[in-house]
Write an enzyme that holds these catalytic residues in place. Structure first.
Site, PDB file in Angstrom:
ATOM      1  N   LYS A 112      -5.818  -1.142  -0.257  1.00 15.99           N
ATOM      2  CA  LYS A 112      -6.108  -2.050   0.852  1.00 15.99           C
ATOM      3  C   LYS A 112      -5.892  -3.505   0.447  1.00 15.99           C
ATOM      4  O   LYS A 112      -5.385  -4.304   1.239  1.00 15.99           O
ATOM      5  CB  LYS A 112      -7.550  -1.876   1.353  1.00 15.99           C
ATOM      6  CG  LYS A 112      -7.748  -0.609   2.154  1.00 15.99           C
ATOM      7  CD  LYS A 112      -9.100  -0.628   2.858  1.00 15.99           C
ATOM      8  CE  LYS A 112      -9.406   0.722   3.488  1.00 15.99           C
ATOM      9  NZ  LYS A 112     -10.740   0.767   4.104  1.00 15.99           N
ATOM     10  N   LYS A 195      -0.847  10.761   4.085  1.00 16.31           N
ATOM     11  CA  LYS A 195      -1.964  11.183   4.938  1.00 16.31           C
ATOM     12  C   LYS A 195      -1.895  10.468   6.283  1.00 16.31           C
ATOM     13  O   LYS A 195      -1.428   9.321   6.360  1.00 16.31           O
ATOM     14  CB  LYS A 195      -3.299  10.912   4.241  1.00 16.31           C
ATOM     15  CG  LYS A 195      -3.687   9.456   4.197  1.00 16.31           C
ATOM     16  CD  LYS A 195      -5.138   9.226   3.803  1.00 16.31           C
ATOM     17  CE  LYS A 195      -5.380   7.713   3.773  1.00 16.31           C
ATOM     18  NZ  LYS A 195      -6.674   7.303   3.337  1.00 16.31           N
ATOM     19  N   LYS A 198      -4.743   5.245  10.268  1.00 22.41           N
ATOM     20  CA  LYS A 198      -4.546   4.250  11.325  1.00 22.41           C
ATOM     21  C   LYS A 198      -3.553   3.174  10.910  1.00 22.41           C
ATOM     22  O   LYS A 198      -2.964   2.508  11.747  1.00 22.41           O
ATOM     23  CB  LYS A 198      -5.874   3.645  11.771  1.00 22.41           C
ATOM     24  CG  LYS A 198      -6.676   2.996  10.659  1.00 22.41           C
ATOM     25  CD  LYS A 198      -7.974   2.407  11.189  1.00 22.41           C
ATOM     26  CE  LYS A 198      -8.783   1.766  10.085  1.00 22.41           C
ATOM     27  NZ  LYS A 198      -9.619   2.743   9.344  1.00 22.41           N
TER      28      LYS A 198
END
Ligand code: TYM
Length: 332
Positions: A112, A195, A198
């Protein structure tokens, strides 16, 4: 009965198929057998920039989707993380037991922060896994039902629980991850090697439960498979087809072996057409139920208020014990 705790971030609006199959579906099952605590992780949601009005709306929306999925407030405790201040309080204590290097090794933080640029990533994002540790330990949870991407955070929880117990005496239950092999990682429908998430590179591979069912059917029908034609489960060589078989099998209850037999000699088109129909049948009532909960915000808020009260009773007791163990002077 044994206790479970889990949480979901109310950031994205709609849940996606990975959230549902990897986590929420297990939550619904576990409320029958466990003392279950489920949380809308709004403290976690502000580790990246958020819009206040959107966060509020998305928190109610996430609660509505959990109820629409089958969580029953009489069988589980459903609450909002920020309604229980003990989460932030225990997180501070756990921060002080966590090594800087240890926190730096969390792969989700690395991903992230790389995406945002190191200078823009917040300290909150860095310490996010430690807040998750506090979430779990406050409830003395035995198991934590999550998808594979959360395994490392549960491992950190085990390490920190052991460390605390070792230094200050037995205080926390050391929890185990509850990760179902079949649905631990649902893959993107356009790139079945990553995977479903979002933050997918293209929305075409992301199956959102609240999308227009027609659009969902279209996404399923255009799922990426391979140049072979045989419908067979082989996660390594046929990740796209295997992902579709997993989703089909979990939503219908048919085993993978049954599906392989049913589709023997048929093309990928048959599987995709059937799965599109199964998805539409699943999301249509899901959307309706979610809307019904949203249309009655007073009931929704009162469910969350009751949940927070039940959660606080447990959390306050654990926090008091932890505070005593670390040597804080009681405020009498
Ligand atoms: P979050 O909100 O990213 O995801 C919620 C749940 O969905 C699972 N999941 C998946 N499972 C299978 N396949 C996928 N493609 C997929 N994508 C997401 C996640 O593993 C998760 O179980 N940090 C957590 C929220 C949290 C939490 C907690 C969880 C906060 N405190 C305490 C457990 C215990 C998160 O961001 O999940």
């Amino acid at each position: 009965s044994p206790r479970v705790l889990s949480g979901i971030q109310p950031t994205a609006g709609s849940f996606h198929l990975g959230n549902y199959l990897g986590a929420v579906r297990q939550w619904v099952a576990l409320q029958e057998t466990h003392d279950a605590f489920y949380m809308l992780a709004d403290l976690h949601a502000i580790t990246v920039t958020q819009d206040p009005a959107e966060l509020r709306a998305n928190t109610r929306l996430a609660a509505a989707q959990l109820l629409a999925s089958g969580l029953d407030p009489d069988r589980c405790t459903l609450f909002v993380q920020s309604h229980v201040p003990e989460h932030a309080q225990l997180a501070w204590v756990m921060n002080c037991l966590t090594g800087f290097g240890e926190a730096s090794r969390m792969t989700q933080f690395k991903d992230k922060s790389a995406r945002q640029g190191a200078d823009r990533a917040s300290v909150g994002l860095f310490t996010y896994p430690v807040l998750q540790v506090a979430d779990i330990l406050l409830y003395q949870a035995n198991e934590v039902p999550v998808g594979e991407d959360q395994r490392q955070h549960v491992e950190l929880t085990r390490d920190l629980a052991d460390r605390f117990n070792g230094r200050f005496g037995p205080t926390f239950t050391v929890p185990k991850p509850h990760i179902l092999k079949e649905t631990a990682k649902i893959y993107d429908f356009q790139d079945p090697t990553v995977k479903m998430s979002k933050s997918a590179s293209t929305p075409k591979g992301l199956i959102n439960l609240l999308d227009d069912p027609k659009a969902t059917a279209k996404k399923v029908k255009s799922a990426v498979t391979d140049t072979d034609t045989v419908i067979r489960y082989d996660a390594e060589n046929k990740p796209g087809v295997s992902n579709l078989l997993t989703v089909h099998s979990t939503l219908t209850g048919a085993s993978i072996a049954e599906l392989e037999e049913r589709y023997a000699g048929k093309g990928y088109g048959a599987l995709k057409t059937d799965l599109a129909e199964i998805m539409v049948e699943f999301v249509t009532p899901f959307k309706e139920r979610t809307q019904q909960y949203l249309d009655d915000p007073e009931t929704l808020d009162s469910i969350l208020a009751k949940g927070a009260e039940k959660a606080r009773a447990v959390a306050a007791e654990t926090l008091a014990l932890a505070y005593e163990r670390v040597g804080f002077l009681p405020a009498k």
